[in-house]
Design a protein around this motif. Structure first.
Motif, PDB file in Angstrom:
ATOM      1  N   LEU A   1      74.784 -27.459   9.114  1.00 28.74           N
ATOM      2  CA  LEU A   1      75.265 -28.484   8.179  1.00 28.74           C
ATOM      3  C   LEU A   1      76.757 -28.760   8.379  1.00 28.74           C
ATOM      4  O   LEU A   1      77.274 -29.773   7.910  1.00 28.74           O
ATOM      5  CB  LEU A   1      75.009 -28.010   6.738  1.00 28.74           C
ATOM      6  CG  LEU A   1      74.999 -29.055   5.640  1.00 28.74           C
ATOM      7  CD1 LEU A   1      73.866 -30.048   5.842  1.00 28.74           C
ATOM      8  CD2 LEU A   1      74.883 -28.396   4.272  1.00 28.74           C
ATOM      9  N   ALA A   2      77.423 -27.855   9.077  1.00 29.29           N
ATOM     10  CA  ALA A   2      78.875 -27.992   9.257  1.00 29.29           C
ATOM     11  C   ALA A   2      79.233 -28.677  10.575  1.00 29.29           C
ATOM     12  O   ALA A   2      80.374 -28.626  11.017  1.00 29.29           O
ATOM     13  CB  ALA A   2      79.535 -26.619   9.172  1.00 29.29           C
TER      14      ALA A   2
ATOM     15  N   GLU B   1      84.740 -24.798  11.527  1.00 32.73           N
ATOM     16  CA  GLU B   1      84.922 -23.401  11.151  1.00 32.73           C
ATOM     17  C   GLU B   1      86.315 -23.225  10.580  1.00 32.73           C
ATOM     18  O   GLU B   1      87.247 -23.874  11.067  1.00 32.73           O
ATOM     19  CB  GLU B   1      84.729 -22.507  12.380  1.00 32.73           C
ATOM     20  CG  GLU B   1      83.268 -22.445  12.785  1.00 32.73           C
ATOM     21  CD  GLU B   1      83.020 -21.475  13.931  1.00 32.73           C
ATOM     22  OE1 GLU B   1      83.610 -21.703  15.011  1.00 32.73           O
ATOM     23  OE2 GLU B   1      82.267 -20.538  13.718  1.00 32.73           O
ATOM     24  N   PRO B   2      86.489 -22.395   9.552  1.00 39.38           N
ATOM     25  CA  PRO B   2      85.428 -21.633   8.904  1.00 39.38           C
ATOM     26  C   PRO B   2      84.546 -22.528   8.050  1.00 39.38           C
ATOM     27  O   PRO B   2      84.960 -23.609   7.634  1.00 39.38           O
ATOM     28  CB  PRO B   2      86.199 -20.643   8.030  1.00 39.38           C
ATOM     29  CG  PRO B   2      87.485 -21.349   7.723  1.00 39.38           C
ATOM     30  CD  PRO B   2      87.804 -22.192   8.922  1.00 39.38           C
ATOM     31  N   ASN B   3      83.318 -22.071   7.796  1.00 37.63           N
ATOM     32  CA  ASN B   3      82.439 -22.727   6.824  1.00 37.63           C
ATOM     33  C   ASN B   3      81.771 -21.619   6.014  1.00 37.63           C
ATOM     34  O   ASN B   3      81.843 -20.446   6.397  1.00 37.63           O
ATOM     35  CB  ASN B   3      81.431 -23.634   7.546  1.00 37.63           C
ATOM     36  CG  ASN B   3      80.504 -22.856   8.448  1.00 37.63           C
ATOM     37  OD1 ASN B   3      79.757 -22.006   7.980  1.00 37.63           O
ATOM     38  ND2 ASN B   3      80.565 -23.120   9.752  1.00 37.63           N
TER      39      ASN B   3
ATOM     40  N   GLU C   1      82.224 -28.113  -0.113  1.00 37.73           N
ATOM     41  CA  GLU C   1      83.189 -27.544   0.837  1.00 37.73           C
ATOM     42  C   GLU C   1      82.894 -28.025   2.262  1.00 37.73           C
ATOM     43  O   GLU C   1      83.795 -28.432   2.994  1.00 37.73           O
ATOM     44  CB  GLU C   1      83.110 -26.006   0.756  1.00 37.73           C
ATOM     45  CG  GLU C   1      84.160 -25.307   1.581  1.00 37.73           C
ATOM     46  CD  GLU C   1      84.020 -23.781   1.504  1.00 37.73           C
ATOM     47  OE1 GLU C   1      83.570 -23.261   0.454  1.00 37.73           O
ATOM     48  OE2 GLU C   1      84.349 -23.117   2.511  1.00 37.73           O
ATOM     49  N   VAL C   2      81.620 -27.995   2.634  1.00 37.94           N
ATOM     50  CA  VAL C   2      81.264 -28.405   4.000  1.00 37.94           C
ATOM     51  C   VAL C   2      81.463 -29.910   4.179  1.00 37.94           C
ATOM     52  O   VAL C   2      81.946 -30.366   5.220  1.00 37.94           O
ATOM     53  CB  VAL C   2      79.813 -27.997   4.338  1.00 37.94           C
ATOM     54  CG1 VAL C   2      79.431 -28.464   5.731  1.00 37.94           C
ATOM     55  CG2 VAL C   2      79.655 -26.494   4.252  1.00 37.94           C
ATOM     56  N   ALA C   3      81.123 -30.694   3.164  1.00 43.68           N
ATOM     57  CA  ALA C   3      81.308 -32.152   3.270  1.00 43.68           C
ATOM     58  C   ALA C   3      82.782 -32.484   3.517  1.00 43.68           C
ATOM     59  O   ALA C   3      83.108 -33.339   4.347  1.00 43.68           O
ATOM     60  CB  ALA C   3      80.799 -32.846   2.008  1.00 43.68           C
ATOM     61  N   LEU C   4      83.653 -31.781   2.800  1.00 45.89           N
ATOM     62  CA  LEU C   4      85.085 -32.031   3.002  1.00 45.89           C
ATOM     63  C   LEU C   4      85.510 -31.577   4.396  1.00 45.89           C
ATOM     64  O   LEU C   4      86.280 -32.267   5.073  1.00 45.89           O
ATOM     65  CB  LEU C   4      85.901 -31.303   1.924  1.00 45.89           C
ATOM     66  CG  LEU C   4      85.696 -31.844   0.501  1.00 45.89           C
ATOM     67  CD1 LEU C   4      86.409 -30.964  -0.515  1.00 45.89           C
ATOM     68  CD2 LEU C   4      86.190 -33.288   0.383  1.00 45.89           C
ATOM     69  N   ALA C   5      84.950 -30.465   4.847  1.00 43.60           N
ATOM     70  CA  ALA C   5      85.344 -29.938   6.168  1.00 43.60           C
ATOM     71  C   ALA C   5      84.915 -30.879   7.291  1.00 43.60           C
ATOM     72  O   ALA C   5      85.680 -31.133   8.225  1.00 43.60           O
ATOM     73  CB  ALA C   5      84.744 -28.545   6.370  1.00 43.60           C
TER      74      ALA C   5
END
Ligand code: GLU
Ligand code: MG
Length: 425
Positions: free
Chosen positions: A41-42, A51-53, A396-400
């Protein structure tokens, strides 16, 4: 069935890319599916794992195919059947970050709290482009534009029908090389499935005709956009409840509250509905996209357009809200999920729709949406209610992934950024 028949078990991720695993069709099991990895998903839209995720190298998931979503993708090497899947824990329980499961949960909220369901249709615009990303064809609704897209168009429409995607209109759109396909209303989850199937069939069929179809929101900064418009109507106990001739804009009380909920969360929703680094540019005045946060009767600058009902149609059946601020860089399950949550919130809080614009909007009246993705992210972060719609790991992942995308695009001007999305979408 031959041993070489292929099943592709698919997800659609936070950057609206369809990813999955293939296996022999005869080995496909709806109960055990195929393996999957949380950190997938990341992966951002340019293929980089962020990364990190929150997941790192840990964890096992399953992709459990929804057998009813089966859609044949006509590959030159033979058919490959795509199955849209839920991402689950190994024991089959939903994974909290699975976009398809998140939509199911949102629809459960709407049903349990309000006794409502949604019929929806995603309308897609896309362009045929050459190997340099330049549009091919005259556009502007011309017959020659339609003909120029054949026989790709015929093959694409046939594949859509064979996949059970009920397309209604296929038109040469305004932009050079631009087309639009509109779909018939379906229950909300199926509508989101159909959005993914439509994109993948059109891309696959175009490739098999030595053409390239792109759903990028803009081909260049001054271009007419490729929008995704989501039509939705509210239903209770098998009856449509969107229309009330005596209501503002012909909308029932519940549809007004639903619209008010969408307006209230408009800015905070955009990082889910129009999330690329060029998406906000499409949402500016005079592009007939969604330049302001208002409901408008027959108005193509509105965030929510209420279309006229043609003679011979029963308005109580046909009335719907057209949400115009989405594009194909957004995951259709999450687009629908934020709409459903905003609708629930509008009804929960008893929000009222102060006005429905009738007639033109003056430039100074535009209630502008965030001008870029950074603004959309800030709006989401400031929207405490919307913040509760998704698990923190997903946010968090969506922002990353979007941050990673920005790093890839850094130093590129807007023209080059558009081009980067044309190549990817
Ligand atoms: N191309 C417009 C958009 O970016 C939509 C035009 C229309 O079909 O109303 O949303
Ligand atoms: Mg259109």
């Amino acid at each position: 069935m031959t041993d070489s028949a292929l099943a592709f078990v698919a997800t659609n991720d936070l950057v609206a890319v369809t990813r999955g695993r293939a296996l022999p069709l005869h080995e496909l099991s709806p109960t055990s599916g195929v393996g999957w990895v949380p950190a997938n998903l990341a992966i951002n839209s340019f293929g980089r794992l962020m990364e990190p995720n929150p997941f790192g190298a840990l964890g096992d998931l399953r992709l459990l195919p929804d057998m009813a979503s089966r859609a044949a993708l006509p590959l030159p090497s033979g058919n490959c059947d795509m199955f849209l899947a839920d991402q689950t824990q190994p024991d089959g329980t939903p994974w909290e970050c699975c976009p398809r499961s998140i939509l199911k949960k949102a629809l459960d909220r709407l049903a349990e709290d309000h006794g409502l369901s949604i019929m929806a249709a995603f309308e897609h615009e896309f362009a045929l482009v050459d190997e340099h990303g330049k549009p091919e064809g005259p556009g502007a609704f011309t017959l020659s534009g339609l003909i120029g897209g054949e026989p790709f168009g015929a093959a694409a429409r046939r594949s859509l029908s064979e996949a059970g995607v009920r397309w209604e209109n296929w038109l040469p759109e305004f932009g050079p090389g631009q087309f639009e396909v509109t779909l018939a209303p379906e229950p909300a989850l199926r509508a989101a499935d159909c959005a993914i199937i439509t994109r993948e069939i059109i891309r696959t069929v175009a490739a098999s005709h030595n053409k390239r179809a792109t759903f990028a929101p803009l081909l260049h900064p001054d271009a007419v956009g490729n929008g995704v418009h989501v039509h939705l109507s509210l239903w209770r106990d098998g009856d449509p409840v969107t229309y009330d001739p005596s209501g503002r804009g012909g909308l029932s009380d519940v549809a007004q509250a639903a619209s008010a909920g969408i307006l209230d969360h408009a800015a905070g929703m955009l990082m889910w509905t129009a999330p690329s680094h060029i998406s906000a540019l499409r949402l500016t005045p005079h592009r007939w996209s969604a330049a302001g946060s208002f409901v408008g009767l027959q108005n193509r600058e509105a965030l929510i357009r209420v279309a006229a009902v043609p003679a011979g149609c029963d308005p109580s059946q046909a009335y719907n809200l057209e949400f115009r601020a989405a594009d194909a860089t957004a995951n259709p399950y999450l687009v629908m999920a934020v709409l459903v949550h905003a609708i629930c919130d509008g009804i929960d809080r008893g929000l009222t729709l102060d006005s429905v614009l009738i007639g033109h909007i003056d430039d100074e009246e535009f209630n502008a949406l965030p001008v870029d993705l950074a603004g959309a992210i800030t709006a989401f972060n400031n929207d405490d209610i919307a913040g509760g719609w998704f698990p923190p790991n997903l946010v968090e992942v969506a922002l990353a992934v979007r941050q990673g995308e920005l790093e890839t695009l850094r130093g590129l001007d807007m023209q080059e950024r558009c081009q980067a999305y044309v190549e990817r979408y």
